[in-house]
Design a protein around this motif. Structure first.
Motif, mmCIF file in Angstrom:
data_model
loop_
_atom_site.group_PDB
_atom_site.id
_atom_site.type_symbol
_atom_site.label_atom_id
_atom_site.label_comp_id
_atom_site.label_asym_id
_atom_site.label_seq_id
_atom_site.Cartn_x
_atom_site.Cartn_y
_atom_site.Cartn_z
ATOM 1 N N SER A 40 0.828 -1.209 0.000
ATOM 2 C CA SER A 40 0.000 0.000 0.000
ATOM 3 C C SER A 40 0.865 1.264 0.000
ATOM 4 O O SER A 40 0.495 2.270 -0.606
ATOM 5 N N GLN A 41 2.016 1.216 0.653
ATOM 6 C CA GLN A 41 2.918 2.362 0.629
ATOM 7 C C GLN A 41 3.507 2.568 -0.764
ATOM 8 O O GLN A 41 3.650 3.695 -1.227
ATOM 9 N N ARG A 42 3.841 1.478 -1.427
ATOM 10 C CA ARG A 42 4.351 1.585 -2.800
ATOM 11 C C ARG A 42 3.279 2.134 -3.734
ATOM 12 O O ARG A 42 3.558 2.962 -4.599
ATOM 13 N N ALA A 43 2.044 1.690 -3.552
ATOM 14 C CA ALA A 43 0.948 2.177 -4.388
ATOM 15 C C ALA A 43 0.717 3.672 -4.155
ATOM 16 O O ALA A 43 0.517 4.431 -5.109
ATOM 17 N N ALA A 44 0.768 4.106 -2.907
ATOM 18 C CA ALA A 44 0.595 5.526 -2.602
ATOM 19 C C ALA A 44 1.741 6.354 -3.176
ATOM 20 O O ALA A 44 1.524 7.454 -3.699
#
Length: 78
Positions: A40-44
């Motif tokens: 989710s951090q990579r997606a953000a």
């Protein structure tokens, strides 16, 4: 090739955004590959990068059309 030219001439800012976003995301993915982000951090981070690319293209497009010659204002005799 003519299809790409037609797409570029019809939507130059959109194509610029796409190309810049792909390049920026590739650089971010390479730079952050060993940081330990969650999915989710990579997606953000990728979404923020794509948004930043769009803002960059938008700001650069502000300068479009300013190179056109504008008529000089009439001068008054004093």
């Amino acid at each position: 090739m003519t299809r790409l030219r037609k797409l570029w001439s019809n939507h130059p800012n959109l194509i610029s955004w796409l190309v810049l976003a792909i390049g920026m995301v590739v650089i971010v993915v390479i730079a952050a590959r060993n940081v330990g982000f969650t999915a989710s951090q990579r997606a953000a981070l990728n979404a923020a990068t794509i948004g930043l690319a769009g803002l960059c293209v938008w700001i650069i497009s502000w300068d479009d059309g300013e190179d056109e010659i504008q008529p000089a204002a009439p001068q008054q005799d004093q």
